[in-house]
Design a protein around this motif. Structure first.
Motif, short mmCIF file in Angstrom:
data_model
loop_
_atom_site.label_atom_id
_atom_site.label_comp_id
_atom_site.label_asym_id
_atom_site.label_seq_id
_atom_site.Cartn_x
_atom_site.Cartn_y
_atom_site.Cartn_z
N ASN A 176 -5.33 8.06 -4.12
CA ASN A 176 -6.06 6.87 -4.64
C ASN A 176 -5.11 6.06 -5.46
O ASN A 176 -4.86 4.90 -5.34
N ARG A 177 -4.14 6.61 -6.32
CA ARG A 177 -3.35 6.07 -7.03
C ARG A 177 -2.25 5.45 -6.31
O ARG A 177 -1.47 4.30 -6.62
N LEU A 178 -1.69 6.36 -5.21
CA LEU A 178 -0.62 5.92 -4.43
C LEU A 178 -1.12 4.62 -3.58
O LEU A 178 -0.49 3.70 -3.62
N GLU A 179 -2.37 4.64 -3.28
CA GLU A 179 -2.71 3.45 -2.34
C GLU A 179 -2.63 2.32 -3.44
O GLU A 179 -2.60 1.11 -2.86
N ASP A 180 -3.60 2.49 -4.81
CA ASP A 180 -3.39 1.25 -5.54
C ASP A 180 -1.98 0.76 -5.86
O ASP A 180 -1.95 -0.55 -5.83
N ASN A 181 -0.88 1.58 -6.18
CA ASN A 181 0.41 1.37 -6.41
C ASN A 181 0.98 0.57 -5.03
O ASN A 181 1.68 -0.67 -5.38
N ALA A 182 0.65 0.94 -3.84
CA ALA A 182 1.23 0.38 -2.76
C ALA A 182 0.67 -1.03 -2.67
O ALA A 182 1.52 -2.10 -2.15
N GLU A 183 -0.64 -1.40 -2.70
CA GLU A 183 -1.23 -2.71 -2.73
C GLU A 183 -0.81 -3.38 -3.73
O GLU A 183 -0.47 -4.55 -3.39
N LYS A 184 -0.49 -3.04 -5.03
CA LYS A 184 0.19 -3.98 -5.91
C LYS A 184 1.56 -4.34 -5.78
O LYS A 184 1.88 -5.38 -5.84
N MET A 185 2.32 -3.31 -4.96
CA MET A 185 3.68 -3.54 -4.76
C MET A 185 4.04 -4.71 -3.75
O MET A 185 4.66 -5.47 -3.56
#
Length: 72
Positions: free
Chosen positions: A37-46
């Motif tokens: 979930n954190r990875l997905e959030d970071n990817a979306e932010k990027m």
């Protein structure tokens, strides 16, 4: 100790061990889900930041498109 009591005790030990392993596997699965979930959030932010950067770069390019170096 031998006989039925020994077998029952051994089964109890195995059940406890199996229960412990299931609990550990569940905990690891939850941790993995959190990390994903954190990875997905970071990817979306990027992706959002990249989109914003692209827009800014395009505006800058449009502003200076027809200007010569000596007009800057």
């Amino acid at each position: 100790m031998s006989g039925p009591n020994a077998n029952i005790q051994e089964l109890g030990t195995r059940a406890t061990s199996a229960s412990s392993e299931v609990s550990r596997a569940h905990m690891l699965m939850v941790e993995r889900g959190d990390k994903l979930n954190r990875l997905e959030d970071n990817a979306e932010k990027m992706a959002n930041e990249a989109q914003q950067f692209s827009g800014t770069a395009h505006q800058l390019m449009a502003k200076y498109r027809d200007k010569k170096w000596y007009q800057l």
